[in-house]
Scaffold this active site. Structure first.
Site, PDB file in Angstrom:
ATOM      1  N   GLU A 260      -0.189  -7.286   4.337  1.00 52.13           N
ATOM      2  CA  GLU A 260       0.483  -8.549   4.034  1.00 52.13           C
ATOM      3  C   GLU A 260       0.469  -9.451   5.266  1.00 52.13           C
ATOM      4  OE1 GLU A 260       4.386  -7.648   2.550  1.00 52.13           O
ATOM      5  OE2 GLU A 260       3.625  -6.665   0.747  1.00 52.13           O
ATOM      6  N   HIS A 279       5.866 -10.520  -2.141  1.00 49.48           N
ATOM      7  CA  HIS A 279       6.977  -9.717  -1.624  1.00 49.48           C
ATOM      8  C   HIS A 279       8.314 -10.430  -1.835  1.00 49.48           C
ATOM      9  CE1 HIS A 279       7.648  -6.202   1.355  1.00 49.48           C
ATOM     10  NE2 HIS A 279       8.704  -6.351   0.580  1.00 49.48           N
TER      11      HIS A 279
END
Length: 527
Positions: A260, A279
């Site tokens: 990420e 997220h």
């Protein structure tokens, strides 16, 4: 007056709480490592979220720092070992965003079932493709839940409210607790084969990394939908791509990724049957306020009154007790780690016997340390000495402690028994040379093994040539053996081996060890 630095963006309510309690507080967000190191020595407390990295260098510069509070669950951005070594308590807020994350998992499941993002994009592009977006109902479908902790249990309740049948896999969930939740407790392969929808709520550990890989997807029911709002790297994204591309899975929805932030080169983003969010599991107004309030209250309580709440690196022990207790805390946790990694499913009860001088100490703290070791390999990384008893109770795990004045030939001894739906396992440990943790018996077989490092555990038959076969295989793979400890029930009977190695075995090599003649089972233990 204690001083606290808030280094990441969080609700203004945190500042208000510090002021109300007479604590000086400054908000300085977006600091780089160099800038943080330059000022961190001015503060007694540090409140962060996920953006600030509190590594060994930052902690070395933090001459006054007593506590780091993470507004959220994960503490991956804090060097726990370095903090512990410097006497800095690390706290998190494990319950502030459980509802939010559970709701997000349900939202992803419904969006994937009805193809809501795809239909939205199509309509905004000027298309009216009603026949293209035929979804599936959740009602009367089977939801498989992997992990039934705080978030998993909330997902279960919400899915039941939607009329879904829920089955669950959790090696630490007892049949009694499963009945309380109203779920059918099944083995992993059964869950994969039966679930129309599957959602995972486990930590990222060695055991759960790439839990969903090609072999796992092959066992899943054709047309199933997978949801992951837990941790990245639990799902092998390349294998997921293949399962979606082939049509074996109907759809998948991820809130977390192995790497990420996600960029456009991730091939999953090309698939029509894949939806995702960046997220967002904890990203609601309520959750942000809740975790900010909790972290401010916890830091304040510790700085003003010495009260420790939700610490991930310190049991609740009085200062004067800690010096005597610390070696036994280490022993207890490591015994728990051994049993936790060897345990089967359906843990019902933990029985702990303290004998000798250890029975005179604060055994309540020791019990939580043992529970932490047992549970932390399978439960979220927020497991700590404070919440371990609560998490055990939530899963219907009974705790029994006993004390004996005599430890027989030993000065002190801790015996831990796990009683499961299928049998039990027992580990006995002691201290040698005042502070070194040793395993002295496992499941009734005497063996002396230092409890540290990477250990290869082997169940075997006591027969000639086995040590040579194991040593030859490890040597050929370049694995150095640091120590080799054996124990047996009787000649030619059941036996076990603990092999301390300088590096963990790969899964392939571990399977080769397990397939050797005379070997009944092989596991890597990380201590």
């Amino acid at each position: 007056m204690p001083a606290v630095l808030i280094a990441d963006k969080m609700s203004a309510r945190a500042v208000e709480i510090f002021h109300e309690r007479g604590i000086a507080v400054e908000v300085k967000t977006g600091l780089g490592k160099e800038a943080l190191c330059a000022i961190i020595g001015q503060y007694d407390g540090l409140a962060i979220r996920s953006a600030t990295n509190v590594d060994a260098d930052v902690l070395a510069a933090a001459s006054r720092l007593k506590v780091v509070g993470r507004a959220g669950i994960g503490v991956d951005n804090v060097d726990i070992h370095a903090a512990s070594k410097r006497g800095v308590i690390v706290m998190n807020t494990p319950y502030g965003n459980t509802v939010t994350t559970a709701e997000h998992a349900i939202a992803l499941m419904m969006a994937a079932a009805r193809m809501i993002p795809q239909a939205t994009m199509s309509l905004k592009a000027g298309q009216w493709e009603k026949s293209r977006f035929q979804g599936v109902e959740l009602y009367q479908k089977t939801l498989g839940v992997i992990g039934t902790g705080n978030i998993g249990s909330l997902v279960i309740a919400r899915a039941q409210g939607l009329g879904m049948r829920v089955i669950a896999y959790d090696p630490y969930l007892s049949k009694i607790r499963a009945a309380d939740l109203g779920v059918e407790l099944v083995e992993m392969d059964t869950l994969l084969a039966r679930a129309d929808f599957l959602t995972v709520h486990t930590p990222l550990t060695d055991a759960t990394r790439n839990l969903f890989r090609a072999e796992t997807f092959a066992k899943m029911k054709p047309g199933a939908i997978l949801v992951n709002a837990a941790r990245g790297c639990i799902v092998d994204e390349a294998a997921l791509y293949d399962a979606l591309k082939s049509g074996h899975l109907r759809a998948a929805a991820l809130d977390v990724f192995c790497k990420e932030p996600v960029h456009g080169d991730n091939p999953l983003l090309e698939l029509d049957n894949f939806i995702c969010t960046p997220h967002l599991g904890a990203s609601t107004e309520e959750a942000q306020v809740n975790v900010a309030i909790q972290v401010a209250e916890q830091i304040s309580a510790y700085l003003l009154r010495g009260v420790v709440q939700n610490a991930v690196n310190l049991p609740s022990v009085k200062e004067e007790e800690l010096l005597l207790l610390q070696p036994y805390l280490n022993l207890g946790e490591r015994l728990g780690l051994v049993l936790g990694q060897l345990a089967g499913s359906g843990l019902r009860e933990v029985v702990i016997e303290y004998a000798g001088e250890v029975a005179e100490l604060n055994t309540a703290a020791l019990t939580t340390a043992i529970l932490k070791g047992i549970l932390q390999s399978a439960l979220p990384e927020t497991i700590n000495a404070v919440n371990a008893p609560v998490l055990a109770k939530e899963r219907g795990i009974g705790i029994e402690t006993r004390k004996r004045e005599s430890a027989d030939e030993l000065r002190a001894r801790i015996a831990v028994t796990l009683r499961m739906d299928q049998g039990e396992r027992v580990a006995v440990g002691t201290l040698v040379h005042e502070h070194q943790a040793r395993l002295v018996q496992l499941d009734g077989i005497d063996v002396e093994m230092p409890l540290a490092g990477d250990l290869l555990y082997i169940q075997n038959r006591d027969e000639p040539g086995l040590i040579g076969r194991i040593g030859g295989l490890l040597g050929a793979a370049g694995i150095n053996i640091a120590q080799f400890h054996l124990g047996r029930e009787k000649p030619a009977g059941a036996a076990l081996s603990f092999i301390a190695v300088d590096q963990p075995l790969t899964e392939v090599l571990l399977e080769q060890v397990a397939s050797l003649p005379g070997v009944l089972a092989a596991r890597m233990l990380r201590l």
